[in-house]
Design a protein around this motif. Sequence first.
Motif, mmCIF file in Angstrom:
data_model
loop_
_atom_site.group_PDB
_atom_site.id
_atom_site.type_symbol
_atom_site.label_atom_id
_atom_site.label_comp_id
_atom_site.label_asym_id
_atom_site.label_seq_id
_atom_site.Cartn_x
_atom_site.Cartn_y
_atom_site.Cartn_z
ATOM 1 N N PRO A 1 0.795 -1.232 0.000
ATOM 2 C CA PRO A 1 0.000 0.000 0.000
ATOM 3 C C PRO A 1 0.825 1.280 0.000
ATOM 4 O O PRO A 1 0.300 2.357 0.273
ATOM 5 C CB PRO A 1 -0.804 -0.121 1.300
ATOM 6 N N PHE A 2 2.121 1.159 -0.271
ATOM 7 C CA PHE A 2 3.011 2.314 -0.304
ATOM 8 C C PHE A 2 3.585 2.473 -1.712
ATOM 9 O O PHE A 2 4.114 1.511 -2.277
ATOM 10 C CB PHE A 2 4.166 2.156 0.695
ATOM 11 N N VAL A 3 3.487 3.691 -2.267
ATOM 12 C CA VAL A 3 4.014 3.946 -3.610
ATOM 13 C C VAL A 3 4.867 5.211 -3.560
ATOM 14 O O VAL A 3 4.350 6.313 -3.388
ATOM 15 C CB VAL A 3 2.889 4.109 -4.651
ATOM 16 N N MET A 4 6.163 5.005 -3.719
ATOM 17 C CA MET A 4 7.103 6.121 -3.696
ATOM 18 C C MET A 4 7.922 6.104 -4.990
ATOM 19 O O MET A 4 7.549 5.435 -5.953
ATOM 20 C CB MET A 4 7.991 6.019 -2.443
ATOM 21 N N ASN A 5 9.059 6.810 -4.999
ATOM 22 C CA ASN A 5 9.881 6.885 -6.209
ATOM 23 C C ASN A 5 11.155 6.045 -6.128
ATOM 24 O O ASN A 5 11.739 5.707 -7.156
ATOM 25 C CB ASN A 5 10.254 8.334 -6.521
ATOM 26 N N THR A 6 11.597 5.718 -4.903
ATOM 27 C CA THR A 6 12.827 4.938 -4.733
ATOM 28 C C THR A 6 12.633 3.885 -3.648
ATOM 29 O O THR A 6 11.775 4.021 -2.768
ATOM 30 C CB THR A 6 14.010 5.842 -4.333
ATOM 31 N N GLN A 7 13.482 2.850 -3.700
ATOM 32 C CA GLN A 7 13.437 1.822 -2.650
ATOM 33 C C GLN A 7 13.843 2.418 -1.302
ATOM 34 O O GLN A 7 13.330 1.995 -0.256
ATOM 35 C CB GLN A 7 14.357 0.662 -3.023
ATOM 36 N N GLN A 8 14.740 3.377 -1.299
ATOM 37 C CA GLN A 8 15.124 4.028 -0.044
ATOM 38 C C GLN A 8 13.922 4.699 0.611
ATOM 39 O O GLN A 8 13.744 4.653 1.835
ATOM 40 C CB GLN A 8 16.233 5.047 -0.305
ATOM 41 N N GLU A 9 13.072 5.338 -0.215
ATOM 42 C CA GLU A 9 11.864 5.961 0.332
ATOM 43 C C GLU A 9 10.886 4.920 0.859
ATOM 44 O O GLU A 9 10.169 5.172 1.842
ATOM 45 C CB GLU A 9 11.195 6.820 -0.744
ATOM 46 N N ILE A 10 10.851 3.748 0.236
ATOM 47 C CA ILE A 10 9.996 2.665 0.737
ATOM 48 C C ILE A 10 10.493 2.191 2.102
ATOM 49 O O ILE A 10 9.690 1.977 3.038
ATOM 50 C CB ILE A 10 9.957 1.494 -0.269
ATOM 51 N N VAL A 11 11.803 2.020 2.238
ATOM 52 C CA VAL A 11 12.367 1.620 3.529
ATOM 53 C C VAL A 11 12.020 2.648 4.604
ATOM 54 O O VAL A 11 11.611 2.299 5.718
ATOM 55 C CB VAL A 11 13.902 1.446 3.410
ATOM 56 N N GLN A 12 12.139 3.938 4.269
ATOM 57 C CA GLN A 12 11.790 4.987 5.222
ATOM 58 C C GLN A 12 10.305 4.944 5.566
ATOM 59 O O GLN A 12 9.912 5.144 6.723
ATOM 60 C CB GLN A 12 12.148 6.358 4.639
ATOM 61 N N THR A 13 9.481 4.674 4.573
ATOM 62 C CA THR A 13 8.037 4.583 4.799
ATOM 63 C C THR A 13 7.714 3.464 5.777
ATOM 64 O O THR A 13 6.906 3.635 6.710
ATOM 65 C CB THR A 13 7.306 4.338 3.465
ATOM 66 N N LEU A 14 8.348 2.297 5.609
ATOM 67 C CA LEU A 14 8.108 1.177 6.516
ATOM 68 C C LEU A 14 8.543 1.530 7.932
ATOM 69 O O LEU A 14 7.858 1.202 8.909
ATOM 70 C CB LEU A 14 8.850 -0.058 6.006
ATOM 71 N N GLN A 15 9.655 2.207 8.047
ATOM 72 C CA GLN A 15 10.137 2.628 9.374
ATOM 73 C C GLN A 15 9.153 3.614 10.003
ATOM 74 O O GLN A 15 8.844 3.516 11.198
ATOM 75 C CB GLN A 15 11.529 3.249 9.259
ATOM 76 N N ASP A 16 8.665 4.561 9.189
ATOM 77 C CA ASP A 16 7.714 5.551 9.710
ATOM 78 C C ASP A 16 6.432 4.878 10.177
ATOM 79 O O ASP A 16 5.869 5.223 11.223
ATOM 80 C CB ASP A 16 7.408 6.592 8.633
ATOM 81 N N PHE A 17 5.944 3.929 9.381
ATOM 82 C CA PHE A 17 4.690 3.249 9.741
ATOM 83 C C PHE A 17 4.874 2.417 11.012
ATOM 84 O O PHE A 17 4.052 2.478 11.923
ATOM 85 C CB PHE A 17 4.232 2.369 8.587
#
Length: 290
Positions: free
Chosen positions: A269-285
């Motif tokens: 359910p997360f759509v960003m521009n880079t894998q690094q942003e996905i990793v940050q998103t998971l950490q934030d969640f």
Amino acid sequence: MTITTALTPEIVARPRSVERLVAGMATSDGAGVKLTRVLTQPLQRRLDPFLMLDAFGTDNPDDYIGGFPDHPHRGFETVTYMIAGRMRHRDSAGHEGLLQNGGVQWMTAGRGIVHSELPEQEAGRMEGFQLWLNLPAKDKMTAPWYRDIQSDTLPQFATPDGVTARVIAGSSHGVDGAVQRDATQPLYLDLHFDAGASFAQAMPAESNAFVYVYRGELQIGDTAVPAQRMAILANAPDRDGVVLRAAGPARALLIAGQPLNEPIAQYGPFVMNTQQEIVQTLQDFQSGRF
């Protein structure tokens, strides 16, 4: 409100053809809700800025009664269009609304939101669509936003050629839709055809567009598009729109938008521009920052 006069005709001199037909993939989501995933992940680049289209429709409560309990999103918008049924929305930003027959729920997940969509019915038919619309990189961390659009406030018009159009986003025949977006310029129409009706819609050559027929059958150029099929419209620099024709009664969604031409990194359910942003998103969640 239905508008039957003062329409601005859409002039289409060189209509698009159908590039290919796509049959959706049967799947389930949420707490076991059965649905058809029409626009799947492999089509995201081709149909940029659209990420997903789900179609759901059943008379069996066992197929939908579990609904979609709390789940997160970040980086895009969800557009839920309910044809039949009732669904209650609640989210972590404090929004709450009841989506019902003919209504639209437009939610911008932005930097992060947790929401639930749960049926408020135990019997009867539930039918509708959920479209995922990408956000440009500059807007992915914007504040979450939500709007309920009830059926009686959705802009609508009837053409002399026998088509009733509901304008969810964009503009058609001089009628502005309920929602506008500058970056992606989405066009989202629900079209109801009488037998023998036709409908023309102008659109920029660079936009990506598709038609999903959910009742009856449409003719697009030389291609017959049956029910439960998505027709991806071919892109060509000399084409200025699309013309749809129906021999019998039919209903379809016409959806188009300007591609963002940005990288797409998706993890559920997360759509960003880079894998690094996905990793940050998971950490934030996981740390409760949504």
